[in-house]
Motif scaffolding. Structure first.
Motif, PDB file in Angstrom:
ATOM      1  N   UNK A 443       1.051  -1.272  -0.064  1.00 45.52           N
ATOM      2  CA  UNK A 443       0.024  -0.165   0.171  1.00 45.52           C
ATOM      3  C   UNK A 443       0.955   1.210   0.000  1.00 45.52           C
ATOM      4  N   UNK A 444       0.510   2.340  -0.936  1.00 49.45           N
ATOM      5  CA  UNK A 444       1.425   3.385  -1.056  1.00 49.45           C
ATOM      6  C   UNK A 444       0.991   4.319   0.220  1.00 49.45           C
ATOM      7  N   UNK A 445       1.756   5.353   0.599  1.00 45.32           N
ATOM      8  CA  UNK A 445       1.419   6.216   1.574  1.00 45.32           C
ATOM      9  C   UNK A 445       1.411   7.530   0.923  1.00 45.32           C
ATOM     10  N   UNK A 446       0.242   8.087   0.542  1.00 47.52           N
ATOM     11  CA  UNK A 446       0.011   9.185  -0.349  1.00 47.52           C
ATOM     12  C   UNK A 446       0.313  10.693   0.414  1.00 47.52           C
ATOM     13  N   UNK A 447       0.734  11.468  -0.059  1.00 47.46           N
ATOM     14  CA  UNK A 447       0.897  13.005   0.354  1.00 47.46           C
ATOM     15  C   UNK A 447       1.251  13.877  -0.630  1.00 47.46           C
ATOM     16  N   UNK A 448       1.105  15.161  -0.187  1.00 43.99           N
ATOM     17  CA  UNK A 448       1.099  16.497  -1.005  1.00 43.99           C
ATOM     18  C   UNK A 448       2.103  17.330  -0.315  1.00 43.99           C
ATOM     19  N   UNK A 449       2.860  17.949  -1.358  1.00 40.49           N
ATOM     20  CA  UNK A 449       4.028  18.999  -0.951  1.00 40.49           C
ATOM     21  C   UNK A 449       3.471  20.241  -1.603  1.00 40.49           C
ATOM     22  N   UNK A 661      -0.538  15.886  12.537  1.00 39.10           N
ATOM     23  CA  UNK A 661       0.375  15.202  11.592  1.00 39.10           C
ATOM     24  C   UNK A 661      -0.078  15.023  10.241  1.00 39.10           C
ATOM     25  N   UNK A 662      -0.345  16.190   9.615  1.00 36.37           N
ATOM     26  CA  UNK A 662      -0.811  16.251   8.258  1.00 36.37           C
ATOM     27  C   UNK A 662      -0.126  15.637   6.973  1.00 36.37           C
ATOM     28  N   UNK A 663      -0.560  14.990   6.098  1.00 32.13           N
ATOM     29  CA  UNK A 663      -0.098  14.272   5.051  1.00 32.13           C
ATOM     30  C   UNK A 663       0.234  15.509   3.878  1.00 32.13           C
TER      31      UNK A 663
END
Length: 686
Positions: A443-449, A661-663
């Motif tokens: 499973x991936x760990x989605x996030x945004x920058x 702890x936001x992604x």
């Protein structure tokens, strides 16, 4: 461009003449000590970056200013590096005479020299200055044909109106900004009985069966079949960029401009609906403007100091008059605007076009002149009785933060290692999901920058999100009540004095917190944490308590107060994205990281028995961002782009003191240190 200096037309002229004297020689105007210091610093910085700098005057400056700026670029060695010219388009002629401009056409109409007129995909009865009296001239014509996508002001004064196809319904070509030829092809069949512009012109030439595809192929018959298909796939014809043209730059003497008294009026196209051609699009009408956050209207922008002197507040009605032409409209305070300048946005005050466009704002045509369409001097402003409610989103959401939400850091500080340690939490750690049985896929760990140094606040991401996720338009009344439905907002922050503030932009989607307060507060478990780290919404569980919105410190959740889509006609329903649920009344909505795109990528990966290609998976906001300020991907992959400068002080989480702890995290905007001839104590951030 990292420093902003506020100037009206006369001050800009004086500074430009001083800069011209400093770099090119010649007489210099008299300047105050502050202006002289600024010009010298500017000249020194330009010389230090000769051949790598650029001076721009804007598209609406007069010819003398443009010539002076071109001379400066030439003297700095920028030609051929940061500035180049291509040959002008072929000059169209009729009977050996070049086509004239709008002023010449108006003169010919007034003299009765025009017998037949074709208005092709334009609306001069609305867009022309009021002095042109274009609508009255059309009424006096023996024959006038209007062709366009809307029955607009020009169509209502014409003898015939023919509907044109939308560009996405027809074959066409055009030129990019650098002169590269581009090809456009239809994405859908025409929805109505319409023709393209090229087919209409062929019809007027006596070719009733012309086809836009055949016309375009004939235009580019020099391309063989392979080159033609490659050009269609790319959207442009490779290798056809025009050769730069050398243009001489003679010495320039810029005439002095004196302030005539009164206000200087600047008229500019609206940031969303432009000159009114997009006024019938609800997405753009409801889009908050980058600086003012105004929706569904235009207004008279005025400096706060002048507004205070006149006793004006947002929405108060005023009258602006120049040489007999006048407009009446609401006023809006614009921090950072010159006190002697008023700014008006074109595109409003529509009388014909569609239900969305008509009745919004005021028309600026009475203040425009053929010789001065974008700038007028000597204007007078008078307060009127009454006020107009303005739908402004600036104060819709408030985040109580210990530090500035939109941060800035000096470059040398931004490079330093991060010092903040992860805070303890009573939440259990999120376990890593094991690979599913029978396959190698984890499973991936989605996030945004989001890089705030690249964000320009244009709001393109907001419209992209609205289109992708079927976000409804609610209208000015509901926006004024704080009920705008956008899943993504771009906050605008001011720093410093109202006379000369510094602006910052902060895109705020759902943070997809690891420790999400909304999940703890939902009484029916409608918002849950998925195995890939997404904060998910189960719409058919939501009962509309709005507890999650109360618990969310980022204020990114939207409650659907009304059924905005139940009565939509079939044509409007066809506009929706079929991969996204259309929400009904009484449920909470928010950003999903475009989970429908993630699901599509996951299905493709499983069919091919391979990991998700996270490097090619893009959210709608990321795909549309013109500055590539948004990066989305898999946090568990080192090549996802999400780890850029993550270990430096530049990287931070919004409201990190709450330990959600936001992604979605941010990179602070960068700023240069004080110039060598200034100390930090002597530098003004105002």
């Amino acid at each position: 461009a990292s420093e902003r200096r506020i100037a009206n037309g006369a001050e800009q002229n004086r500074l430009l003449r001083a800069l011209l004297a400093e770099i090119d020689g010649g007489p210099a105007p008299e300047l105050g000590a502050d202006e002289q210091h600024w010009v010298r610093r500017m000249a020194a910085a330009l010389r230090a970056h000769a051949g790598r700098c650029l001076i721009s005057a804007g598209a609406r400056s007069d010819a003398a200013t443009q010539a002076a700026v071109y001379r400066l670029n030439d003297r700095l060695g920028n030609l051929g590096h940061t500035l180049s010219f291509s040959a002008p388009l072929q000059q169209l002629e009729i009977g050996g005479q070049p086509l004239g401009d709008l002023g010449q056409l108006c003169a010919a109409l007034g003299a009765g020299e025009v017998q037949s007129l074709l208005a092709l995909d334009c609306n001069p009865a609305y867009q022309a200055p009021a002095e042109a009296a274009f609508a009255a001239a059309l009424e006096a014509l023996p024959w006038c044909l209007h062709a366009g996508q809307y029955y607009d002001e020009t169509a209502s004064h014409s003898h015939w109106h023919l509907p044109l196809s939308h560009p996405l319904e027809a074959w066409h070509d055009g030129l990019a900004a650098d002169g590269t030829p581009c090809l456009g092809q239809p994405l859908i069949e025409p929805l109505h009985a319409t023709r393209s512009a090229s087919e209409l012109l062929a019809l007027l030439r006596g070719e009733p069966t012309a086809d836009s595809h055949a016309q375009l192929r004939e235009t580019w018959q020099s391309l063989d079949e392979a080159a033609w298909r490659a050009a269609l796939e790319r959207g442009f014809i490779e290798g056809r960029q025009p050769t730069p043209v050398a243009v001489s730059a003679a010495p320039v003497t810029l005439p002095a401009v004196e302030a005539p008294g009164g206000y200087e009026v600047l008229i500019r196209p609206d940031e969303a609906i432009w000159d009114g051609r997009f006024a019938n699009l609800g997405w753009l009408q409801e889009l908050p403007r980058p600086l003012s956050k105004l929706t569904w209207s235009n207004a008279v922008a005025i400096a706060p100091r002048q507004a205070e002197r006149l006793g004006l507040r947002n929405g108060d009605r005023v009258r602006v008059e120049v040489d007999g032409g006048a407009i009446e409209g609401a006023v809006i305070l614009a921090p950072g605007q010159h006190p002697d300048v008023l700014e008006l946005r074109a595109g409003y005050g529509r009388r014909r076009m569609g239900r969305v466009a008509v009745g919004q704002g005021f028309d600026v045509a009475p203040l425009r002149r053929l010789a001065e369409p974008w700038r007028r001097e000597g204007a007078r402003l008078a307060p009127l009785d009454g006020a107009v409610p303005l739908a402004i989103t600036q104060m819709h959401h408030s985040m109580k933060a210990e530090q500035a939400p939109a941060r800035r850091l000096p470059r040398e500080v931004a490079r330093q290692p991060a010092t903040a340690a992860e805070q303890p939490s009573f939440y259990p750690a999120t376990p890593a999901a094991p690979p599913p049985a029978g396959g190698p896929l984890g499973e991936p760990r989605w996030g945004m920058l989001i890089d705030l140094d690249q964000c320009i606040g244009c709001n393109a991401c907001v419209v992209a999100c609205q289109a992708e996720n079927n976000v409804p338009v609610v209208g000015a009344e509901q926006v004024a009540a704080g009920r705008a439905m956008h899943w993504l907002r771009v906050d605008h922050y001011y720093e410093g004095s109202p006379e000369a503030p510094r602006s910052s932009f902060l895109p705020v989607p759902c943070m997809h917190c690891e420790h999400a307060p909304c999940e703890m507060g939902c009484p029916v478990n409608a918002t849950v944490h998925g195995p890939e780290g997404l904060n998910q919404m189960v719409y058919n569980r939501c009962i509309g308590t709005r507890t999650c919105a109360s618990y969310c410190p980022y204020k990114v959740r939207r409650f659907n107060w009304f059924d905005w889509t139940g009565d939509d006609p079939p044509l409007l329903q066809a506009q929706r994205n079929p991969n996204v649920t259309v929400r009904g009344r009484g449920v909470m909505e928010k950003c999903t990281y475009c989970v429908q795109r993630i699901s599509e990528a996951r299905i493709d990966a499983r069919m091919g028995d391979r990991p998700i290609a996270s490097q090619t998976l893009q959210t709608a906001c990321q795909q549309t961002c013109p500055t590539q300020a948004i990066v989305f991907g898999d946090l568990s992959r080192a090549d996802s782009g999400l780890h850029y400068q993550r270990e430096t002080r530049r990287h931070y989480a919004l409201l990190e003191e709450l330990n959600t702890r936001p992604r979605t995290t941010y990179l602070a905007a960068l700023e240069d240190g004080p110039p060598a001839d200034e100390t930090p104590e002597g530098r003004s951030d105002g």
